[in-house]
Scaffold this motif. Structure first.
Motif, PDB file in Angstrom:
ATOM      1  N   THR A  54       0.830  -1.433  -0.160  1.00 53.66           N
ATOM      2  CA  THR A  54       0.120   0.082   0.087  1.00 53.66           C
ATOM      3  C   THR A  54       1.025   1.006  -0.230  1.00 53.66           C
ATOM      4  OG1 THR A  54      -0.617   0.441   1.932  1.00 53.66           O
ATOM      5  CG2 THR A  54      -2.213  -1.030   1.232  1.00 53.66           C
ATOM      6  N   ASN A  55       2.363   1.539   0.352  1.00 49.79           N
ATOM      7  CA  ASN A  55       2.746   2.560   0.625  1.00 49.79           C
ATOM      8  C   ASN A  55       3.573   2.700  -1.126  1.00 49.79           C
ATOM      9  OD1 ASN A  55       2.751   2.335   3.410  1.00 49.79           O
ATOM     10  ND2 ASN A  55       3.779   1.451   3.950  1.00 49.79           N
ATOM     11  N   ARG A  56       3.367   1.903  -1.634  1.00 52.42           N
ATOM     12  CA  ARG A  56       4.131   1.767  -3.254  1.00 52.42           C
ATOM     13  C   ARG A  56       3.888   3.102  -4.049  1.00 52.42           C
ATOM     14  NH1 ARG A  56       3.965  -3.740  -6.659  1.00 52.42           N
ATOM     15  NH2 ARG A  56       5.401  -4.817  -4.583  1.00 52.42           N
ATOM     16  N   GLN A  57       4.671   4.213  -5.028  1.00 48.69           N
ATOM     17  CA  GLN A  57       4.301   5.015  -5.816  1.00 48.69           C
ATOM     18  C   GLN A  57       3.359   4.831  -6.964  1.00 48.69           C
ATOM     19  OE1 GLN A  57       7.872   6.335  -7.240  1.00 48.69           O
ATOM     20  NE2 GLN A  57       8.757   6.888  -5.608  1.00 48.69           N
ATOM     21  N   ILE A  58       2.435   5.856  -6.584  1.00 46.06           N
ATOM     22  CA  ILE A  58       1.258   5.986  -8.266  1.00 46.06           C
ATOM     23  C   ILE A  58       2.056   6.414  -9.414  1.00 46.06           C
ATOM     24  CG2 ILE A  58      -0.835   6.012  -8.931  1.00 46.06           C
ATOM     25  CD1 ILE A  58      -1.413   6.164  -5.115  1.00 46.06           C
ATOM     26  N   LEU A  59       2.112   5.915  -9.994  1.00 49.55           N
ATOM     27  CA  LEU A  59       3.184   6.246 -11.140  1.00 49.55           C
ATOM     28  C   LEU A  59       1.804   6.247 -12.635  1.00 49.55           C
ATOM     29  CD1 LEU A  59       6.300   5.015 -11.586  1.00 49.55           C
ATOM     30  CD2 LEU A  59       5.941   7.118 -10.377  1.00 49.55           C
ATOM     31  N   THR A  60       1.729   7.730 -12.930  1.00 47.99           N
ATOM     32  CA  THR A  60       0.967   7.949 -14.496  1.00 47.99           C
ATOM     33  C   THR A  60       1.296   7.950 -15.207  1.00 47.99           C
ATOM     34  OG1 THR A  60       0.327   9.577 -13.402  1.00 47.99           O
ATOM     35  CG2 THR A  60      -1.582   8.131 -12.737  1.00 47.99           C
ATOM     36  N   ARG A  61       0.799   7.827 -16.875  1.00 42.95           N
ATOM     37  CA  ARG A  61       1.073   8.449 -18.043  1.00 42.95           C
ATOM     38  C   ARG A  61       0.783   9.861 -17.652  1.00 42.95           C
ATOM     39  NH1 ARG A  61       4.678   5.200 -22.355  1.00 42.95           N
ATOM     40  NH2 ARG A  61       4.659   2.833 -20.847  1.00 42.95           N
ATOM     41  N   GLY A  62       1.954  10.508 -18.404  1.00 40.84           N
ATOM     42  CA  GLY A  62       1.762  11.858 -19.006  1.00 40.84           C
ATOM     43  C   GLY A  62       1.248  12.376 -20.418  1.00 40.84           C
ATOM     44  N   LYS A  63       1.783  13.434 -20.594  1.00 43.44           N
ATOM     45  CA  LYS A  63       1.813  13.524 -21.816  1.00 43.44           C
ATOM     46  C   LYS A  63       3.233  12.559 -22.843  1.00 43.44           C
ATOM     47  CE  LYS A  63      -1.827  17.599 -22.012  1.00 43.44           C
ATOM     48  NZ  LYS A  63      -1.261  18.805 -22.242  1.00 43.44           N
ATOM     49  N   GLY A  64       2.863  12.959 -24.115  1.00 37.35           N
ATOM     50  CA  GLY A  64       4.332  11.830 -24.107  1.00 37.35           C
ATOM     51  C   GLY A  64       5.045  11.248 -24.059  1.00 37.35           C
ATOM     52  N   GLY A  65       4.061  10.540 -23.078  1.00 37.23           N
ATOM     53  CA  GLY A  65       4.514   8.919 -23.187  1.00 37.23           C
ATOM     54  C   GLY A  65       4.753   8.563 -21.476  1.00 37.23           C
ATOM     55  N   ALA A  66       5.482  10.609 -20.737  1.00 32.58           N
ATOM     56  CA  ALA A  66       7.013   9.881 -20.191  1.00 32.58           C
ATOM     57  C   ALA A  66       6.213   9.315 -18.441  1.00 32.58           C
ATOM     58  CB  ALA A  66       6.902  11.867 -19.310  1.00 32.58           C
ATOM     59  N   TYR A  67       6.318   8.319 -17.130  1.00 32.37           N
ATOM     60  CA  TYR A  67       5.591   8.483 -16.398  1.00 32.37           C
ATOM     61  C   TYR A  67       5.433   9.770 -15.328  1.00 32.37           C
ATOM     62  CZ  TYR A  67       5.731   3.670 -17.777  1.00 32.37           C
ATOM     63  OH  TYR A  67       5.745   2.106 -18.381  1.00 32.37           O
ATOM     64  N   ARG A  68       5.011  10.072 -14.580  1.00 35.45           N
ATOM     65  CA  ARG A  68       5.119  10.784 -13.210  1.00 35.45           C
ATOM     66  C   ARG A  68       4.258  10.463 -12.516  1.00 35.45           C
ATOM     67  NH1 ARG A  68       1.863  16.498 -15.852  1.00 35.45           N
ATOM     68  NH2 ARG A  68       4.277  17.169 -16.387  1.00 35.45           N
ATOM     69  N   HIS A  69       4.737  11.056 -10.801  1.00 33.86           N
ATOM     70  CA  HIS A  69       3.712  10.672  -9.750  1.00 33.86           C
ATOM     71  C   HIS A  69       2.477  11.527  -9.214  1.00 33.86           C
ATOM     72  CE1 HIS A  69       7.957   8.688  -8.444  1.00 33.86           C
ATOM     73  NE2 HIS A  69       8.792   9.941  -8.729  1.00 33.86           N
ATOM     74  N   LYS A  70       2.307  10.578  -8.735  1.00 34.07           N
ATOM     75  CA  LYS A  70       0.145  10.840  -8.671  1.00 34.07           C
ATOM     76  C   LYS A  70       0.506  11.427  -7.732  1.00 34.07           C
ATOM     77  CE  LYS A  70      -4.379   9.906 -10.377  1.00 34.07           C
ATOM     78  NZ  LYS A  70      -4.955   8.985 -10.280  1.00 34.07           N
TER      79      LYS A  70
END
Length: 70
Positions: A54-70
């Motif tokens: 439950t303490n893992r980072q949440i990553l999402t795809r941003g513009k251009g396909g880069a991963y971003r922290h949420k």
């Protein structure tokens, strides 16, 4: 002279009986040493949450396909 086959078999039976008796005696001693107490592991709530992930980072795809922290 060489002993007869019957004499050899009788001697073998005596030797085998002595060896088996000694093995039984030794196996009883070994069984006592093999029993070990099982330790119960106590975990804190923080450890349990970490194991569940439950303490893992949440990553999402941003513009251009880069991963971003949420």
């Amino acid at each position: 002279m060489n002993p007869t086959l019957r004499d050899q078999l009788n001697q073998w039976k005596k030797d085998k009986a002595a060896v088996e008796k000694e093995r039984k005696h030794n196996s009883k001693k070994k069984k006592c040493y093999q029993k070990q107490e099982k330790r119960t592991e106590t975990l804190s709530t923080r450890d349990v949450m970490n194991l569940m992930g439950t303490n893992r980072q949440i990553l999402t795809r941003g513009k251009g396909g880069a991963y971003r922290h949420k």
